[in-house]
Design a protein around this motif. Structure first.
Motif, PDB file in Angstrom:
ATOM      1  N   PHE A  77       4.988  -4.937  -3.625  1.00 33.12           N
ATOM      2  CA  PHE A  77       4.511  -5.751  -2.503  1.00 33.12           C
ATOM      3  C   PHE A  77       3.939  -4.868  -1.404  1.00 33.12           C
ATOM      4  N   ALA A  78       4.677  -3.782  -1.090  1.00 34.58           N
ATOM      5  CA  ALA A  78       4.232  -2.899  -0.011  1.00 34.58           C
ATOM      6  C   ALA A  78       2.876  -2.276  -0.347  1.00 34.58           C
ATOM      7  N   LEU A  79       2.728  -1.796  -1.593  1.00 31.07           N
ATOM      8  CA  LEU A  79       1.478  -1.144  -1.992  1.00 31.07           C
ATOM      9  C   LEU A  79       0.300  -2.107  -1.899  1.00 31.07           C
ATOM     10  N   LEU A  80       0.516  -3.331  -2.419  1.00 34.92           N
ATOM     11  CA  LEU A  80      -0.584  -4.282  -2.407  1.00 34.92           C
ATOM     12  C   LEU A  80      -0.867  -4.792  -1.017  1.00 34.92           C
ATOM     13  N   TYR A  81       0.183  -4.838  -0.189  1.00 34.06           N
ATOM     14  CA  TYR A  81      -0.018  -5.256   1.194  1.00 34.06           C
ATOM     15  C   TYR A  81      -0.918  -4.250   1.912  1.00 34.06           C
ATOM     16  N   LEU A  82      -0.703  -2.957   1.584  1.00 37.10           N
ATOM     17  CA  LEU A  82      -1.545  -1.920   2.194  1.00 37.10           C
ATOM     18  C   LEU A  82      -2.996  -2.077   1.758  1.00 37.10           C
ATOM     19  N   LEU A  83      -3.213  -2.462   0.496  1.00 38.91           N
ATOM     20  CA  LEU A  83      -4.579  -2.608  -0.002  1.00 38.91           C
ATOM     21  C   LEU A  83      -5.241  -3.863   0.551  1.00 38.91           C
ATOM     22  N   SER A  84      -4.487  -4.953   0.622  1.00 38.46           N
ATOM     23  CA  SER A  84      -5.068  -6.214   1.056  1.00 38.46           C
ATOM     24  C   SER A  84      -3.984  -7.054   1.717  1.00 38.46           C
ATOM     25  N   PRO A  85      -3.939  -7.040   3.054  1.00 38.32           N
ATOM     26  CA  PRO A  85      -2.854  -7.746   3.753  1.00 38.32           C
ATOM     27  C   PRO A  85      -2.931  -9.268   3.597  1.00 38.32           C
TER      28      PRO A  85
END
Lengths: 316, 316
Positions: free
Chosen positions: A24-32
């Motif tokens: 979740f954290a990684l994808l949040y960084l890519l696309s909030p």
């Protein structure tokens, strides 16, 4: 035994929550927020703000994560705004075909690798053993899609035995099951990749067992080679395969992804691939977490199965 | 300072391994044929392995081919030439030309440079992070070790290819970016290996000696623990390079390659998919052969190094 399983399950739950958090954290960084996918890249800031507010993307990262985790518990993986469907519906639609492809390849690879490994061990250091080792080593060092390309060239374009890609008319799991010719090349490619590593372990496991006293005893009793191998060696030599199959889930998922793309076979791998191109992050996040959960489950099941199958392993 | 002044009296009367005295004093339990430092022994063992020597030769050949080759065999790799696209091999272009009119042999050299560089840098990043992380976890032990290694467990459960692909949607255009995303998720295995090694090393007498002599933690880690764990790390590096080059091929195949006109073997092989059916074999098999040869060479070297460092396997 039951205590052991419960303890392992508790650890697995913690690991799964960790997997969800990191993904979740990684994808949040890519696309909030998927807002630009929904409203278009040129959306007005005010519209963006109100959409985010409406769909809960304006809250803190932690709050969003716990909401997501809560939805995960109800098997709600979010919504794909590109495909206008819920991710769980998409998974349900594609999982059967992917599972069929992967399981068929897994079974085929075991059917090839186990006898091959035993034969190599029995006839060790013969020309056949060296040849099989060389082939396995080459397959092991080969990108799976390149092997697929070679097989397409050979069996589809030159010999016209199998079709080069899976036909578009295969849309249900049942159709995939009833059209073995369509699925032959993907299954064979995926299976051969696994044979490369499986037969290597099988050979060394069979070699270890062949040196054991119980084999010498069976021979001394006057049993035929066939009986020694089939009744005594096979079962014991296969024990490491239980662990190996459990640990090979990430490899199977990755192979599945590449083979589905190469053969244009509609499954979870192709869904993931298309989501990469569309930047459909809800699908990417959900499938990454699902892959992690399957990996953890694979390890867990392998560990439990090996303690059941092998009485020498004691659990505290 | 402290350990230098106190080390002399402590070591008096002890003969370090590998010194001339060690040759004459055979340990109890049998004669010793040849005593040398572990590294010497490993090198001898390694050079005895014919396959390993072939692997090293292949690797050296490809490094020269890719980095020195373009200096001798000069081709245009910057400007497309629509007049000479997809020509079959001829004397002017020994491996033909590709769809943009680039000379394929020159293209393979150029793609090899990036493939080898990314394989090297990714494994370097992974090894440095993994070694430090594992050494710290193993040395500190207790709760910190537990927490650090659970994080490794969680990250290992997320399928490598998935997470790398997700990151590659945004970051895969340059050699540095590809090295970083591949390296950032492949340090987990070296971390586990080094931690395991440090756990067994730290109970050894020489570590107690360093502590008793007042050596600092830093000195212990960098001068004693890491050098002793190095054999495990070196074996792992060769497999890391092989895996990174394979992963790069997967990224290229799925369309997440370097920015045009840069290319890597992975990207070229990825494009190859569309040429199999058109019959442009020179765009498919030469580059595939190079990639498989390099990955195989790395795997052979890794296998040989593992055998060479493994004392139990010696004198087979």
């Amino acid at each position: 035994m039951i205590g052991y399983i419960i303890r392992r399950l508790l650890v697995a739950i913690i690991v799964v929550i960790g997997i969800a958090a990191i993904s979740f954290a990684l994808l949040y960084l890519l696309s909030p927020s998927p807002v630009y996918a929904v409203l278009g890249a040129k959306a007005q800031p005010a519209a963006v703000k109100s959409w985010n507010l409406q769909h809960g993307y304006d809250r803190g990262e932690l709050a969003q994560f716990f909401t997501y985790l809560g939805h995960l518990l109800h098997l709600d993986f979010g919504y794909s705004y590109k495909l206008s469907q819920s991710v769980s519906a998409l998974f349900k639609e594609n999982a059967g075909r992917s599972a069929y492809l992967t399981l068929a390849a897994l079974i085929l690879s075991l059917v090839i690798a186990i006898p091959l490994g035993i034969a190599q061990a029995v006839k060790r250091n013969s020309i056949g053993d060296y040849a099989a080792t060389a082939v396995n080593f080459t397959l092991y060092s080969m990108p799976s899609f390149f092997l697929g390309l070679i097989l397409i060239q050979l069996f589809a374009l030159d010999l016209h035995i199998f079709p080069p890609t899976v036909s578009d008319s295969i849309t249900t799991t049942w159709q995939a099951f009833t059209h073995p010719l369509q699925l032959a090349l993907p299954i064979i490619t995926l299976a051969l990749i696994n044979v490369a590593s499986f037969s290597r372990y099988m050979r060394s496991s069979a070699l270890d067992n062949l040196g054991q006293d119980y084999i010498r005893l069976a021979r001394a009793k006057g049993l035929s080679q066939r009986a020694v191998l089939m009744r005594h060696l096979l079962r014991n030599a296969c024990l490491p395969m239980i662990t190996l199959v459990g640990l090979s889930i990430p490899t199977l998922l990755a192979g599945n992804l590449l083979i589905e793309v190469l053969f244009n076979f509609p499954g979870l791998g192709l869904l993931f691939y298309n989501a990469l191109g569309n930047e459909d992050y809800n699908i990417l996040l959900a499938y990454t977490i699902l892959g992690g959960v399957l990996t953890v489950l694979g390890n867990l099941m392998a560990d439990v199965a090996i303690t059941v199958a092998d009485p020498r392993i004691r659990v505290g | 300072m402290a350990d230098q002044t106190s080390s002399k009296p402590l070591l008096e009367g002890l003969t370090p391994l590998g010194s001339p005295d060690a040759l004459t004093t055979a340990p109890e339990g049998g004669e010793v044929g040849f005593v040398a430092s572990g590294w010497r022994l490993a090198l001898r063992e390694f050079l005895d392995n014919r396959l390993a020597v072939i692997g090293v030769a292949v690797l050296i050949f490809f490094v020269l081919f890719c980095f020195v080759g373009p200096l001798i065999y000069k081709t245009n790799q910057n400007f497309t030439n629509p007049l000479i696209t997809t020509l079959p091999p001829s004397s002017a272009h020994p491996l033909g030309t590709d769809e943009n009119g680039f000379d394929e042999l020159g293209r393979i050299m150029k793609g090899g440079q990036t493939a080898l560089a990314i394989g090297f840098f990714a494994s370097l990043i992974a090894t440095v992070i993994g070694t430090l992380y594992g050494a710290i976890a193993g040395l500190l032990g207790g709760l910190i070790d537990g927490a650090l290694m659970r994080l490794v467990d969680i990250l290992l459960s997320i399928p490598f290819l998935f997470i790398v692909l997700v990151l590659a949607t945004k970051y895969s255009a340059t050699v540095l970016e590809e090295s970083l995303i591949l390296g950032a998720f492949s340090w987990l295995v070296p971390a586990r290996l080094v931690r395991g090694e440090v756990l067994t090393l730290r109970t050894r007498d020489f570590v107690s000696a360093v502590v008793v002599m007042g050596g600092t933690q830093r000195r212990l880690v960098f001068r004693h623990l890491i050098p002793n764990a190095l054999s495990v790390v070196i074996v792992n590096v060769t497999f890391q390079i092989a895996d990174a080059i394979l992963a790069l091929a997967y990224l290229g195949f799925l369309g997440f390659g370097l920015q045009y006109p840069n290319t890597s073997w992975g990207d070229m092989l990825g494009n190859a998919q569309q040429y199999v059916s058109s019959g442009y074999w020179w765009l498919v098999y030469p580059v595939g052969f190079c990639l498989v040869a390099v990955v195989m060479a790395c795997n052979l070297i890794g296998d040989a190094l593992r055998d060479a460092f493994d004392v139990r396997l010696q004198r087979r």
